[in-house]
Scaffold this motif. Sequence first.
Motif, mmCIF file in Angstrom:
data_model
loop_
_atom_site.group_PDB
_atom_site.id
_atom_site.type_symbol
_atom_site.label_atom_id
_atom_site.label_comp_id
_atom_site.label_asym_id
_atom_site.label_seq_id
_atom_site.Cartn_x
_atom_site.Cartn_y
_atom_site.Cartn_z
ATOM 1 N N ARG A 11 0.807 -1.228 0.000
ATOM 2 C CA ARG A 11 0.000 0.000 0.000
ATOM 3 C C ARG A 11 0.839 1.277 0.000
ATOM 4 N NH1 ARG A 11 -3.104 -2.538 4.691
ATOM 5 N NH2 ARG A 11 -4.010 -4.322 3.672
ATOM 6 N N SER A 16 3.176 9.420 -6.268
ATOM 7 C CA SER A 16 1.928 10.018 -5.804
ATOM 8 C C SER A 16 2.118 11.523 -5.716
ATOM 9 C CB SER A 16 1.507 9.451 -4.443
ATOM 10 O OG SER A 16 2.453 9.781 -3.455
ATOM 11 N N ASN A 39 -2.482 8.734 -7.160
ATOM 12 C CA ASN A 39 -1.843 7.649 -6.422
ATOM 13 C C ASN A 39 -1.489 6.565 -7.426
ATOM 14 O OD1 ASN A 39 -1.533 6.882 -3.387
ATOM 15 N ND2 ASN A 39 -2.086 4.993 -4.443
ATOM 16 N N ASP A 44 -0.245 -5.040 -2.707
ATOM 17 C CA ASP A 44 -0.947 -5.374 -1.473
ATOM 18 C C ASP A 44 -0.909 -6.889 -1.320
ATOM 19 O OD1 ASP A 44 -2.376 -5.136 0.863
ATOM 20 O OD2 ASP A 44 -4.188 -4.331 -0.045
ATOM 21 N N TYR A 97 -11.700 2.529 -7.547
ATOM 22 C CA TYR A 97 -10.342 2.239 -7.094
ATOM 23 C C TYR A 97 -10.381 1.481 -5.781
ATOM 24 C CZ TYR A 97 -10.955 6.137 -3.843
ATOM 25 O OH TYR A 97 -11.414 6.964 -2.851
ATOM 26 N N GLN A 98 -9.231 0.891 -5.440
ATOM 27 C CA GLN A 98 -9.054 0.194 -4.165
ATOM 28 C C GLN A 98 -7.782 0.705 -3.505
ATOM 29 O OE1 GLN A 98 -8.931 -4.055 -4.627
ATOM 30 N NE2 GLN A 98 -10.966 -4.162 -5.515
ATOM 31 N N GLU A 99 -7.878 1.061 -2.239
ATOM 32 C CA GLU A 99 -6.690 1.393 -1.451
ATOM 33 C C GLU A 99 -6.226 0.173 -0.664
ATOM 34 O OE1 GLU A 99 -6.599 5.793 -0.060
ATOM 35 O OE2 GLU A 99 -8.656 5.060 0.236
ATOM 36 N N SER A 105 -13.669 1.518 -2.883
ATOM 37 C CA SER A 105 -13.872 2.818 -2.258
ATOM 38 C C SER A 105 -15.153 3.451 -2.787
ATOM 39 C CB SER A 105 -12.668 3.724 -2.517
ATOM 40 O OG SER A 105 -11.530 3.174 -1.896
#
Length: 124
Positions: A11, A16, A39, A44, A97-99, A105
Motif C-alpha cells: 500500500r 503520488s 496515487n 498489497d 479504485y481500491q486502497e 472505495s
Amino acid sequence: AFLPDGRREIRRAEHSGRVDVDYAFAGGRGNLHLGVQFNGDMEDDGLLNVSFFGFPGFEEQRVTLDAFTLVSLAGRYEVRPGIDLTARVENLLDDDYQEVFGFESAGIAAYGGIRMRFGGEETR
C-alpha cells in the motif's frame, strides 16, 4: 520503501502527488477549492480464493492495485454576514479504485449545507 527481503512495502505507491487550488471571488464572500490527488500502482497482500481437491481455501499472494486519480471540488458563498452556503463533491470523476485489496472505495458523492455563525467577532 522496501522490506528487508527486497519486496516493496504494501500500500505504498512509488509515485503520488496532490495539487490544490483555491479561488476567492465576490470580494472574499465566495471561495472555490479544487483538489486533485494521484496515487500510482501499489502492491498489497491479497487472499485469493483457491480450491484444493474440491475444498475451498485461500492462498496469500501479492497483487497490484491500479493507479487512481481523485478530484474534489468544494465551494462556499456568504449569502449575508453569518450565513454561508456550502457544497462539495468528492471523487468527481467517479473513479473506481481500491486502497486495500478487496475493498472498493466510495464513488462520487455530493454534499451541501448551510453554515451559520452567531454572536462574537468574526475571525476570518
